[in-house]
Design an enzyme around this catalytic site. Structure first.
Site, PDB file in Angstrom:
ATOM      1  N   ARG A  15     -28.705 -37.849-100.209  1.00 41.98           N
ATOM      2  CA  ARG A  15     -28.056 -36.549-100.023  1.00 41.98           C
ATOM      3  C   ARG A  15     -26.527 -36.642 -99.900  1.00 41.98           C
ATOM      4  O   ARG A  15     -25.840 -35.637 -99.886  1.00 41.98           O
ATOM      5  CB  ARG A  15     -28.665 -35.815 -98.825  1.00 41.98           C
ATOM      6  N   LYS A  22     -24.632 -45.218 -97.888  1.00 39.58           N
ATOM      7  CA  LYS A  22     -24.303 -44.225 -96.857  1.00 39.58           C
ATOM      8  C   LYS A  22     -23.551 -44.804 -95.670  1.00 39.58           C
ATOM      9  O   LYS A  22     -22.563 -44.221 -95.211  1.00 39.58           O
ATOM     10  CB  LYS A  22     -25.584 -43.537 -96.372  1.00 39.58           C
ATOM     11  N   GLN A  75     -33.952 -55.886 -96.660  1.00 36.24           N
ATOM     12  CA  GLN A  75     -35.234 -55.196 -96.829  1.00 36.24           C
ATOM     13  C   GLN A  75     -35.293 -54.785 -98.298  1.00 36.24           C
ATOM     14  O   GLN A  75     -34.618 -53.843 -98.709  1.00 36.24           O
ATOM     15  CB  GLN A  75     -35.304 -53.965 -95.912  1.00 36.24           C
ATOM     16  N   GLY A 140     -38.643 -36.106 -85.762  1.00 42.76           N
ATOM     17  CA  GLY A 140     -39.881 -36.472 -85.111  1.00 42.76           C
ATOM     18  C   GLY A 140     -39.906 -35.861 -83.715  1.00 42.76           C
ATOM     19  O   GLY A 140     -38.879 -35.768 -83.057  1.00 42.76           O
ATOM     20  N   ASN A 226     -26.261 -37.456 -92.989  1.00 42.11           N
ATOM     21  CA  ASN A 226     -27.075 -37.486 -94.204  1.00 42.11           C
ATOM     22  C   ASN A 226     -26.377 -36.819 -95.382  1.00 42.11           C
ATOM     23  O   ASN A 226     -26.749 -37.038 -96.523  1.00 42.11           O
ATOM     24  CB  ASN A 226     -28.411 -36.780 -93.977  1.00 42.11           C
ATOM     25  N   ARG A 315       2.854 -49.752 -92.109  1.00 45.29           N
ATOM     26  CA  ARG A 315       1.700 -50.279 -92.833  1.00 45.29           C
ATOM     27  C   ARG A 315       1.261 -51.609 -92.230  1.00 45.29           C
ATOM     28  O   ARG A 315       1.931 -52.145 -91.342  1.00 45.29           O
ATOM     29  CB  ARG A 315       2.062 -50.402 -94.313  1.00 45.29           C
TER      30      ARG A 315
HETATM   31  C1  UD1 Z   1     -36.462 -41.031 -88.355  1.00 41.60           C
HETATM   32  C2  UD1 Z   1     -37.615 -41.018 -87.361  1.00 41.60           C
HETATM   33  C3  UD1 Z   1     -37.719 -39.630 -86.733  1.00 41.60           C
HETATM   34  C4  UD1 Z   1     -36.389 -39.267 -86.079  1.00 41.60           C
HETATM   35  C5  UD1 Z   1     -35.251 -39.386 -87.082  1.00 41.60           C
HETATM   36  C6  UD1 Z   1     -33.930 -39.232 -86.375  1.00 41.60           C
HETATM   37  C7  UD1 Z   1     -39.296 -42.590 -88.182  1.00 41.60           C
HETATM   38  C8  UD1 Z   1     -40.583 -42.741 -88.886  1.00 41.60           C
HETATM   39  N1  UD1 Z   1     -38.827 -41.350 -88.047  1.00 41.60           N
HETATM   40  O1  UD1 Z   1     -36.803 -40.152 -89.396  1.00 41.60           O
HETATM   41  O2  UD1 Z   1     -38.729 -39.597 -85.784  1.00 41.60           O
HETATM   42  O3  UD1 Z   1     -36.423 -37.963 -85.565  1.00 41.60           O
HETATM   43  O4  UD1 Z   1     -35.250 -40.682 -87.708  1.00 41.60           O
HETATM   44  O5  UD1 Z   1     -32.883 -39.190 -87.294  1.00 41.60           O
HETATM   45  O6  UD1 Z   1     -38.736 -43.573 -87.741  1.00 41.60           O
HETATM   46  N2  UD1 Z   1     -34.274 -47.127 -92.896  1.00 41.60           N
HETATM   47  C9  UD1 Z   1     -34.311 -48.419 -93.354  1.00 41.60           C
HETATM   48  N3  UD1 Z   1     -35.376 -48.832 -94.080  1.00 41.60           N
HETATM   49  C10 UD1 Z   1     -36.434 -48.027 -94.349  1.00 41.60           C
HETATM   50  C11 UD1 Z   1     -36.394 -46.702 -93.873  1.00 41.60           C
HETATM   51  C12 UD1 Z   1     -35.286 -46.280 -93.143  1.00 41.60           C
HETATM   52  O7  UD1 Z   1     -33.374 -49.189 -93.117  1.00 41.60           O
HETATM   53  O8  UD1 Z   1     -37.366 -48.491 -94.999  1.00 41.60           O
HETATM   54  C13 UD1 Z   1     -33.120 -46.681 -92.122  1.00 41.60           C
HETATM   55  C14 UD1 Z   1     -32.339 -45.585 -92.816  1.00 41.60           C
HETATM   56  O9  UD1 Z   1     -31.313 -46.130 -93.624  1.00 41.60           O
HETATM   57  C15 UD1 Z   1     -31.779 -44.794 -91.667  1.00 41.60           C
HETATM   58  C16 UD1 Z   1     -32.821 -44.971 -90.564  1.00 41.60           C
HETATM   59  O10 UD1 Z   1     -33.568 -46.113 -90.917  1.00 41.60           O
HETATM   60  O11 UD1 Z   1     -30.561 -45.328 -91.178  1.00 41.60           O
HETATM   61  C17 UD1 Z   1     -33.736 -43.769 -90.432  1.00 41.60           C
HETATM   62  O12 UD1 Z   1     -34.437 -43.587 -91.611  1.00 41.60           O
HETATM   63  P1  UD1 Z   1     -34.725 -42.156 -92.203  1.00 41.60           P
HETATM   64  O13 UD1 Z   1     -35.483 -42.301 -93.454  1.00 41.60           O
HETATM   65  O14 UD1 Z   1     -33.491 -41.361 -92.239  1.00 41.60           O
HETATM   66  O15 UD1 Z   1     -35.704 -41.577 -91.087  1.00 41.60           O
HETATM   67  P2  UD1 Z   1     -36.059 -40.078 -90.820  1.00 41.60           P
HETATM   68  O16 UD1 Z   1     -37.073 -39.640 -91.784  1.00 41.60           O
HETATM   69  O17 UD1 Z   1     -34.838 -39.295 -90.690  1.00 41.60           O
HETATM   70 CA    CA Z   2     -32.535 -39.481 -91.218  1.00 39.44          CA
END
Ligand code: UD1
Ligand code: CA
Length: 449
Positions: A15, A22, A75, A140, A226, A315
């Site tokens: 996004r 990001k 990852q 969540g 985001n 600078r």
């Molecule tokens: C997550 C939480 C949610 C919470 C929200 C707060 C989970 C399942 N959900 O949701 O409960 O309210 O954050 O913002 O944890 N990331 C990785 N690898 C992955 C997936 C994610 O490094 O495989 C990192 C993302 O870059 C990010 C963070 O983890 O920095 C959160 O991931 P994101 O996909 O944004 O989680 P949400 O769905 O927002």
């Molecule tokens: Ca998020």
């Protein structure tokens, strides 16, 4: 308390609509990742692990840039936050004490909040950071009963009643290394997103007879980035807080809302910062220094009693000793100005050393670049550099010397000497009048044709 930190930073950030990962977008002149790492650093962690994925190389470089001891793990596929944390297993499974999971895109978690989470570990095996959301949206939800956290329910998987809950999951979580990796090993991906949810550790812990609890923080701390909108909002939030902190620390800001700080800006007590001043990374301003309006500073140090601007640019590598005066339209780069040096107007000083109490006249330029290489200019103590002197580096001007204004100095000037490097003046009496008469006659002749 001994603790290690995992920072999740593998996500793409679709996004943001950007080629840049990001967590490398900047707030307060620092990548978002550095903000999370700064929060982590406040705990003096045993180990810090950054989980990378999208733009892994760039993100790893940024991580090591902030902390050369940072551990980085890749990852390869983003299969969820639980899977992301699991990537740190090899690096942390044997870590003593606690592990705190932070997000690389959530820059404002305060050290006090992390301390509160560590303290809450005395009561619960798993501690989750929550907040009361003004608009809970798709966060969540934290399902609690008294002091116990029963479960974290992802929005996608939540019932209507669960979605009505306003206490939300920030994503920050804390447990002992042992417990955390034991729980993570049991996470599955049977959910609406088909992902390994870190949030599942709560229910898994409870099934094992462990308890989980919540520490609640202000929503402002959990602000996640985001979108570009949220990036701009994060910048505004950071600046509001930084300005308030500066004022509280005894810094005068004549127009606080126009001053922009960097994550690592340090300003001493009784310093005065005028309107529209912008701090890039790596600036320290000592007590009692004054930065007048419309200055742009980065990577520099301004000592006690010095004054800068208005409209000056410092600078990287600009070092101003005590009582240095840098005036309007002056640029200083990679240069050391000793005590009491004055550079009043319209001047460029780059790659130079300037000795104490030297005066640099208006319009002086250190010609430091020959088109291929940079060279240094060395100016001694109590030197007088006449206005409009071009100092063609490498060149040295000795203590107590003087350069005549308008000089192009290409050779070293010994101490106490005068150097004149310009054409001698010629005066031709009456010539101006004769010249103008001739020109007017020419113009009149042309008009007749
Ligand atoms: C997550 C939480 C949610 C919470 C929200 C707060 C989970 C399942 N959900 O949701 O409960 O309210 O954050 O913002 O944890 N990331 C990785 N690898 C992955 C997936 C994610 O490094 O495989 C990192 C993302 O870059 C990010 C963070 O983890 O920095 C959160 O991931 P994101 O996909 O944004 O989680 P949400 O769905 O927002
Ligand atoms: Ca998020």
């Amino acid at each position: 308390m001994q603790a290690s930190v995992i920072i999740l930073a593998a996500g793409q950030g679709t996004r943001m609509n950007s080629d840049l990962p990001k967590v490398l977008h900047r707030v307060a002149a620092a990548p978002l990742l550095h903000h999370a790492m700064a929060a982590a650093a406040s705990l003096s962690p045993d180990r810090t692990v950054v989980v990378t994925g999208h733009g892994a190389e760039e993100v790893a470089r940024a991580a090591r840039n902030y902390d050369e001891d940072a551990l980085v793990v890749l990852q390869e596929e983003q299969k969820g936050t639980g899977h992301a944390v699991d990537q740190a297993r090899a690096l942390l499974a044997d870590a003593p004490g606690e592990v705190i999971v932070l997000y690389g895109d959530t820059p404002f978690i305060r050290p006090e909040t992390l301390e509160a989470m560590l303290a809450a570990r005395a009561r619960h095996a798993v501690v989750v950071l929550g907040f009361e959301a003004a608009d809970p949206g798709r966060y969540g939800r934290l399902l609690t009963q008294g002091d116990d956290l029963l479960a974290i329910r992802e929005w996608k998987d939540a019932s209507e009643t669960e979605r009505a809950v306003t206490l939300c999951n920030s994503g920050v979580i804390c447990a002992s290394a042992r417990t955390l990796f034991n729980l993570i090993a049991r996470i599955g991906n049977q959910n609406a997103a088909g992902e390994y949810y870190l949030t599942d550790v709560v229910e898994i812990a409870r099934a094992q007879g462990l308890t989980a609890g919540v520490v609640v923080c202000p929503e402002a701390e959990t602000l996640g980035v985001n979108t570009r909108q949220q990036l701009a909002a994060a910048e505004a939030a950071f600046q509001t807080r930084a300005r308030a902190e500066a004022l509280e620390n005894g810094v005068t800001l004549t127009a606080p809302e126009t001053v922009f700080f960097a994550l690592d800006t340090v300003v001493g007590r009784d310093a005065i910062i005028g309107p529209n001043v912008l701090f890039g990374p790596g600036v320290t301003i000592e007590s009692g220094a004054e930065i007048k309006g419309f200055c742009h500073l980065e990577g520099c140090h301004v000592s006690r009693g010095a004054d800068v601007g208005p409209f000056a640019r410092l600078r990287p590598g600009a070092e101003l000793a005590e009582d240095v005066h840098v005036g309007n339209f002056v640029e200083i780069k990679n240069a050391i100005l000793d005590e009491g040096v004055k550079v009043g107007h319209l001047t460029y000083i780059g790659d130079a050393d300037v000795g104490e109490f030297t005066n640099i006249g208006a319009g002086t330029v250190t010609c430091n670049y020959d088109g291929v290489m940079k060279h240094r200019t060395r100016i001694g103590k109590r030197v007088f550099i006449g206005s409009d002197t071009m100092l063609v580096a490498p060149v040295t001007v000795g203590d107590g010397a003087l350069t005549a204004s308008g000089s192009v100095i290409t050779e070293d000037v010994p101490a106490e000497a005068v150097a004149i490097g310009r054409a001698r003046q010629v005066v031709k009496p009456g010539l101006a009048t004769r010249m103008f008469e001739k020109l007017r006659a020419l113009k009149a002749a042309k008009a007749k044709v």
